[in-house]
Design a protein around this motif. Structure first.
Motif, PDB file in Angstrom:
ATOM      1  N   ARG A   1      -1.696   0.129  -9.125  1.00 43.94           N
ATOM      2  CA  ARG A   1      -3.158   0.112  -9.165  1.00 43.94           C
ATOM      3  C   ARG A   1      -3.695   1.260  -8.307  1.00 43.94           C
ATOM      4  O   ARG A   1      -3.145   1.556  -7.248  1.00 43.94           O
ATOM      5  CB  ARG A   1      -3.727  -1.207  -8.634  1.00 43.94           C
ATOM      6  N   GLY A   2      -4.783   1.875  -8.789  1.00 41.85           N
ATOM      7  CA  GLY A   2      -5.453   2.916  -8.009  1.00 41.85           C
ATOM      8  C   GLY A   2      -4.869   4.300  -8.147  1.00 41.85           C
ATOM      9  O   GLY A   2      -5.218   5.197  -7.361  1.00 41.85           O
ATOM     10  N   TYR A   3      -3.979   4.491  -9.122  1.00 41.51           N
ATOM     11  CA  TYR A   3      -3.394   5.803  -9.333  1.00 41.51           C
ATOM     12  C   TYR A   3      -3.992   6.427 -10.616  1.00 41.51           C
ATOM     13  O   TYR A   3      -4.691   5.764 -11.392  1.00 41.51           O
ATOM     14  CB  TYR A   3      -1.875   5.714  -9.451  1.00 41.51           C
ATOM     15  N   THR A   4      -3.669   7.709 -10.832  1.00 46.84           N
ATOM     16  CA  THR A   4      -4.152   8.371 -12.039  1.00 46.84           C
ATOM     17  C   THR A   4      -3.615   7.683 -13.280  1.00 46.84           C
ATOM     18  O   THR A   4      -4.326   7.495 -14.274  1.00 46.84           O
ATOM     19  CB  THR A   4      -3.711   9.850 -12.034  1.00 46.84           C
TER      20      THR A   4
ATOM     21  N   ARG B   1       1.733  -4.026  -6.715  1.00 46.52           N
ATOM     22  CA  ARG B   1       1.778  -5.493  -6.634  1.00 46.52           C
ATOM     23  C   ARG B   1       3.104  -5.971  -7.216  1.00 46.52           C
ATOM     24  O   ARG B   1       3.411  -5.716  -8.385  1.00 46.52           O
ATOM     25  CB  ARG B   1       0.611  -6.114  -7.393  1.00 46.52           C
ATOM     26  N   GLU B   2       3.887  -6.689  -6.383  1.00 47.43           N
ATOM     27  CA  GLU B   2       5.248  -7.079  -6.748  1.00 47.43           C
ATOM     28  C   GLU B   2       5.331  -8.601  -6.943  1.00 47.43           C
ATOM     29  O   GLU B   2       4.821  -9.373  -6.123  1.00 47.43           O
ATOM     30  CB  GLU B   2       6.229  -6.661  -5.644  1.00 47.43           C
ATOM     31  N   THR B   3       5.980  -8.974  -8.009  1.00 46.57           N
ATOM     32  CA  THR B   3       6.249 -10.398  -8.264  1.00 46.57           C
ATOM     33  C   THR B   3       7.712 -10.561  -8.678  1.00 46.57           C
ATOM     34  O   THR B   3       8.307  -9.657  -9.269  1.00 46.57           O
ATOM     35  CB  THR B   3       5.341 -10.961  -9.373  1.00 46.57           C
ATOM     36  N   LEU B   4       8.281 -11.742  -8.356  1.00 46.53           N
ATOM     37  CA  LEU B   4       9.678 -12.014  -8.681  1.00 46.53           C
ATOM     38  C   LEU B   4       9.806 -13.494  -9.037  1.00 46.53           C
ATOM     39  O   LEU B   4       9.367 -14.372  -8.290  1.00 46.53           O
ATOM     40  CB  LEU B   4      10.587 -11.689  -7.489  1.00 46.53           C
TER      41      LEU B   4
ATOM     42  N   ARG C   1       0.844  -1.193   0.000  1.00 44.51           N
ATOM     43  CA  ARG C   1       0.000   0.000   0.000  1.00 44.51           C
ATOM     44  C   ARG C   1       0.878   1.240   0.000  1.00 44.51           C
ATOM     45  O   ARG C   1       1.825   1.366   0.768  1.00 44.51           O
ATOM     46  CB  ARG C   1      -0.897   0.017   1.235  1.00 44.51           C
ATOM     47  N   HIS C   2       0.557   2.170  -0.908  1.00 43.53           N
ATOM     48  CA  HIS C   2       1.344   3.405  -0.999  1.00 43.53           C
ATOM     49  C   HIS C   2       0.441   4.527  -1.494  1.00 43.53           C
ATOM     50  O   HIS C   2       0.013   4.541  -2.666  1.00 43.53           O
ATOM     51  CB  HIS C   2       2.520   3.201  -1.954  1.00 43.53           C
TER      52      HIS C   2
END
Length: 359
Positions: free
Chosen positions: A286-289, A248-251, A241-242
């Protein structure tokens, strides 16, 4: 008299047909050799069939928590061999060598001159000692006249009391180096090459966030003092959350490492390892402009200490490594700021179950 001689010859043939060795195998030791196989191994070592054993040997194979044990019992005492390997192959060889040494020691000894061991009484002065396997007659009874037939019912079978002779005490065989014989057999598996397959859980510290769980699997090959592995690492997707949205991070990556056994034994060893970790790190907003997806390469050099058990078919591997990133991956959101700033040094902790196959 001719008939008595035939009985004696038949008794001797039966006595020689009996094996000089008996073998018992306890629970879990069914893979250890039976009497026929152990006798064949002894004859192979000595280069001739065994026909001159002066006493009987009893061998028992047992499997315990610390490996296999072989107990060799005879008239001169008992000996015990141990092996910590996962199979009975090394113990079989050590037992056969020990029996071959004992039989060679028997062959070098002079014939026994001791009287009968039981209550049959000592032979009269000047009387020859009874011969094992020969027909026994009552004390003082006259021998039948030459050529006179002897009824079969009047010729008693040889009894153990009349023919048993106490075997002489045999000295302990001395090893070639002059020292006392060790009780632990050297296992060929200790120097064998092993193939390993490992899988387990991993924790990443300071890579994409302070802590993130991951799964890892690897295949490796190694010996008593070294091993090399290659594997894959999958990070459980993380949501950070930011500000007004989330990241969302994947590696998904791979690893190659080489290890050297710095201390310990075959059962439990401490390794020092290093290599390379490489992967692809993806972050989706996600959830940004404006929601973008960023991908970056992840490279790090591990400095690892590992504790492992690789001597049996199933083992484990516990490792703790410092990760020196060759490239630090920090993410920020325009107008919001840095989402996560990674430290100069990360860490990796792993716990894996290991399957082991001896090549």
């Amino acid at each position: 008299m001719g008939f008595c001689a035939m009985l004696a010859a038949a008794g001797t043939a039966r006595a020689r047909a009996e094996p000089f060795l008996s073998v018992t195998r306890g629970a879990g030791a069914e893979g250890c050799p039976d009497a026929a196989r152990l006798i064949a191994r002894v004859e192979q070592l000595r280069g001739r069939p065994e026909t001159g054993a002066s006493g009987a040997y009893a061998v028992s194979f047992i499997r315990g928590d610390d490996g296999f044990r072989a107990s060799i019992r005879s008239g001169s005492g008992a000996r015990e061999l141990r092996d910590r390997g996962g199979s009975c192959a090394a113990l079989e060889q050590a037992t056969a060598v020990t029996l071959a040494l004992l039989l060679d020691s028997d062959a070098r000894e002079p014939p026994s001159r001791e009287p009968a061991a039981d209550g049959g009484g000592e032979p009269a002065s000047g009387a020859p000692a009874p011969v094992p396997g020969a027909s026994a007659t009552a004390a003082g009874a006259p021998a039948p006249a030459p050529g006179a037939p002897v009824p079969a019912s009047s010729a008693p079978a040889p009894s153990p009391a009349a023919s048993a002779v106490t075997p002489p005490a045999r000295p302990e065989p001395t090893p070639a180096d002059g020292g006392e014989r060790g009780v632990e057999a050297t296992s060929p598996e200790r120097s064998a090459t092993r193939l390993t397959l490992a899988a387990g859980a991993t924790g990443l510290f300071g890579v994409v966030r302070p802590f993130a769980p991951a799964l890892s699997a690897e295949v490796g090959i190694g010996g008593a003092r070294w091993r090399a592995t290659m594997g894959a690492l999958w990070l459980v997707p993380q949501t950070l959350r930011h500000g007004p949205g989330e990241l969302r991070e994947t590696l998904l990556g791979g690893a190659a490492r080489a290890c050297f056994a710095a201390a310990g034994s075959e059962a439990l060893r401490f390794d020092v390892c290093s290599g390379i970790h490489a992967g692809r790190l993806q972050v989706a907003a996600r959830g940004y402009t404006r929601n973008d997806v960023a991908e970056k390469a992840w490279l790090a050099v591990p400095l690892e200490l590992s504790l492992s058990r690789l001597s049996g078919p199933l083992g484990f591997d516990v490792g703790a490594a410092a990760l020196l990133p060759l490239r630090r991956n920090d993410f920020s959101v325009d107008g919001v700021g840095v989402a996560y700033s990674s430290p100069p040094v990360g860490a990796l902790v792993s716990l894996r179950g290991v399957g082991v196959w001896v090549l």
